[in-house]
Design an enzyme around this catalytic site. Sequence first.
Site, PDB file in Angstrom:
ATOM      1  N   ASP A   1      29.275 -18.867 -19.285  1.00  0.00           N
ATOM      2  CA  ASP A   1      29.614 -19.072 -17.916  1.00  0.00           C
ATOM      3  C   ASP A   1      31.208 -19.283 -17.484  1.00  0.00           C
ATOM      4  OD1 ASP A   1      29.531 -19.880 -15.119  1.00  0.00           O
ATOM      5  OD2 ASP A   1      28.181 -21.621 -15.330  1.00  0.00           O
ATOM      6  N   ASP A   2      31.822 -18.347 -16.860  1.00  0.00           N
ATOM      7  CA  ASP A   2      32.844 -18.343 -16.617  1.00  0.00           C
ATOM      8  C   ASP A   2      33.863 -17.863 -17.563  1.00  0.00           C
ATOM      9  OD1 ASP A   2      32.008 -18.987 -14.237  1.00  0.00           O
ATOM     10  OD2 ASP A   2      33.333 -20.876 -13.916  1.00  0.00           O
TER      11      ASP A   2
ATOM     12  N   CYS B   1      28.192 -17.531 -10.098  1.00  0.00           N
ATOM     13  CA  CYS B   1      26.944 -17.836 -10.939  1.00  0.00           C
ATOM     14  C   CYS B   1      25.611 -17.165 -10.529  1.00  0.00           C
ATOM     15  CB  CYS B   1      26.792 -19.241 -10.982  1.00  0.00           C
ATOM     16  SG  CYS B   1      28.402 -19.700 -11.986  1.00  0.00           S
TER      17      CYS B   1
ATOM     18  N   ARG C   1      23.378 -14.169 -12.131  1.00  0.00           N
ATOM     19  CA  ARG C   1      22.182 -14.280 -12.604  1.00  0.00           C
ATOM     20  C   ARG C   1      20.782 -13.710 -12.210  1.00  0.00           C
ATOM     21  NH1 ARG C   1      23.786 -18.947 -16.076  1.00  0.00           N
ATOM     22  NH2 ARG C   1      25.932 -18.828 -15.543  1.00  0.00           N
TER      23      ARG C   1
ATOM     24  N   LYS D   1      21.627 -22.832 -18.625  1.00  0.00           N
ATOM     25  CA  LYS D   1      21.811 -22.861 -17.273  1.00  0.00           C
ATOM     26  C   LYS D   1      20.841 -21.966 -16.616  1.00  0.00           C
ATOM     27  CE  LYS D   1      25.188 -22.256 -13.695  1.00  0.00           C
ATOM     28  NZ  LYS D   1      26.597 -21.952 -13.484  1.00  0.00           N
TER      29      LYS D   1
ATOM     30  N   HIS E   1      19.963 -22.032 -12.690  1.00  0.00           N
ATOM     31  CA  HIS E   1      20.911 -21.502 -11.309  1.00  0.00           C
ATOM     32  C   HIS E   1      20.019 -20.691 -10.295  1.00  0.00           C
ATOM     33  CE1 HIS E   1      25.281 -22.354  -9.476  1.00  0.00           C
ATOM     34  NE2 HIS E   1      24.315 -22.842  -8.822  1.00  0.00           N
TER      35      HIS E   1
ATOM     36  N   SER F   1      24.946 -25.750 -11.896  1.00  0.00           N
ATOM     37  CA  SER F   1      26.145 -25.528 -12.573  1.00  0.00           C
ATOM     38  C   SER F   1      26.658 -27.136 -13.082  1.00  0.00           C
ATOM     39  CB  SER F   1      27.180 -25.214 -11.695  1.00  0.00           C
ATOM     40  OG  SER F   1      27.115 -23.965 -11.473  1.00  0.00           O
TER      41      SER F   1
ATOM     42  N   HIS G   1      32.329 -23.174 -18.062  1.00  0.00           N
ATOM     43  CA  HIS G   1      32.618 -23.661 -16.935  1.00  0.00           C
ATOM     44  C   HIS G   1      32.988 -25.263 -16.663  1.00  0.00           C
ATOM     45  CE1 HIS G   1      31.227 -24.713 -12.649  1.00  0.00           C
ATOM     46  NE2 HIS G   1      30.923 -23.496 -12.268  1.00  0.00           N
TER      47      HIS G   1
ATOM     48  N   ASP H   1      28.914 -14.386 -17.143  1.00  0.00           N
ATOM     49  CA  ASP H   1      28.396 -14.053 -15.722  1.00  0.00           C
ATOM     50  C   ASP H   1      29.202 -13.924 -14.714  1.00  0.00           C
ATOM     51  OD1 ASP H   1      29.533 -16.688 -15.611  1.00  0.00           O
ATOM     52  OD2 ASP H   1      28.120 -17.365 -14.235  1.00  0.00           O
ATOM     53  N   ASN H   2      30.680 -14.113 -15.081  1.00  0.00           N
ATOM     54  CA  ASN H   2      31.764 -13.441 -14.132  1.00  0.00           C
ATOM     55  C   ASN H   2      32.960 -14.057 -14.752  1.00  0.00           C
ATOM     56  OD1 ASN H   2      30.097 -16.561 -12.433  1.00  0.00           O
ATOM     57  ND2 ASN H   2      32.353 -16.567 -13.220  1.00  0.00           N
TER      58      ASN H   2
ATOM     59  N   LYS I   1      37.290 -15.082 -11.390  1.00  0.00           N
ATOM     60  CA  LYS I   1      36.130 -15.463 -10.813  1.00  0.00           C
ATOM     61  C   LYS I   1      36.180 -15.432  -9.167  1.00  0.00           C
ATOM     62  CE  LYS I   1      33.084 -19.594 -10.559  1.00  0.00           C
ATOM     63  NZ  LYS I   1      32.409 -21.027 -11.099  1.00  0.00           N
TER      64      LYS I   1
END
Length: 466
Positions: free
Chosen positions: A36-37, A76, A80, A133, A135, A158, A232, A284-285, A305
């Site tokens: 994540d991130d 996010c 996803r 996660k 989301h 998150s 994240h 994811d980003n 992001k």
Amino acid sequence: MVWRTILMILLICSGNTMLAQETKNTPPNIVVIFCDDLGYGDLGCFGHPTIATPNLDRMAVEGQRWTQFYVAAPVCTPSRAGLLTGRLPIRSGLCSSKRRVLFPNSAGGIPDSEITIPELLKSAGYATAMVGKWHLGHLPRYLPHRHGFDQWFGVPYSNDMDRNNKGPKGWDAFLEPKFEYWDVPIHRDDKIVERPADQRTLTRRYTEEALAFIETPREEPFFLYLAHSMPHVPLFRSDPFIGRSQRGFYGDVIEEIDWSVGQILDVLRSRNLASNTLVIFTSDNGPWLEYGDMGGSAGLLRAGKGTTFEGGMRVPTIVWWPGTAKAGVVSDLGATLDLLPTFCALAGVEAPPDRILDGSDISGRIRNQEASPRETVFFYRGSILYALRDGSWKMHLRSRPRSGAKEKIHETPLLYNLDHDPSEKKDLAKKHPQVIERLQKIAEAHRASLVEVENQMERVLPKNGQ
Ligand code: MG
């Protein structure tokens, strides 16, 4: 003697054929590790000078390091949705320019009409599990085990959500985070088993859950979706990783994820599963640059992001399948949107024929070095098409220099040649009007393929409840 030799050759050939068919007919296990991130520049094997990622570096040497691999959105929830459905989030209603991700007071989530990777793989006899996660909606009907996963352990959204008043105000809580400042729950399927989540141990516990699933004795192939909550913000890591990295807190967090990857690959090797398991590691980003030292790096890519520059949507990606994925650097285009059709091809399941998919089957690139069929990438912010890439050219119709910055509408679009200029520095629009014209036509055709669907992101629960 001659006959004996011929007989031997025939036996060897038929044996090889049988072996080849056996391999072909046994669908591989599939593991997706989704950070994540995590930024493009945050791993040793993607050029970070001081974050130590020996396990990921080894994975990249043994496997394929994809240098032009994209996500479906720069934040996010829509990212996803794109991964699990193989469709741009604009087609499932899981994107919005007003509320860009789902929140604890959101009433929406992944619609039942969407078909997910685990649902398709289950139809081919796979055991499926998710750790981490989600989301894609926290209400019961949206949770992972209602959308194809046999089991789930993790958090519904998150790790910076459900903030309470126990910590300092504003960004200070992120500089010296304590898990008690957030009331994020941990689920095991429907049940909340911990609240607040002790986030210091999330990476370690996700890893233990993933290992337990892999090590469960079974006949059928398995699919594991391990979606880390880290890196994240708020950042957390377990005790053995505190103060370990030369890059400070953020580096510690990445080094724990690297440890986790090492654990997973080691268990696949020691259980003799490696040759029949495809593992994909990605993010994811891009990095959340606004958090400074607590956020990551997009390396040589522009912005991070929340933006549709490369740093927001091009992610560090490693594909590992010893003996099948030929090792090397892959600069072909690929995307998380491609995973659904690719996994369908590998599992021998038909991809959903009744809907538009935005992914292409890249198994030929993974297995046989055939060129990736992907030529175009669409860059959405919320529900608006900001940019598109076709081949080496990327055209920006709109942009924001940073996640929260004001939108710029480019009357004359910006045009970059990403093969020469991955940092998007030199606008070539004036020199190549014919390229802009061609890309505008691709954008128009794409827009014509869109059908209005119910928006899942903007509906809010009457009270901030369940
Ligand atoms: Mg993210």
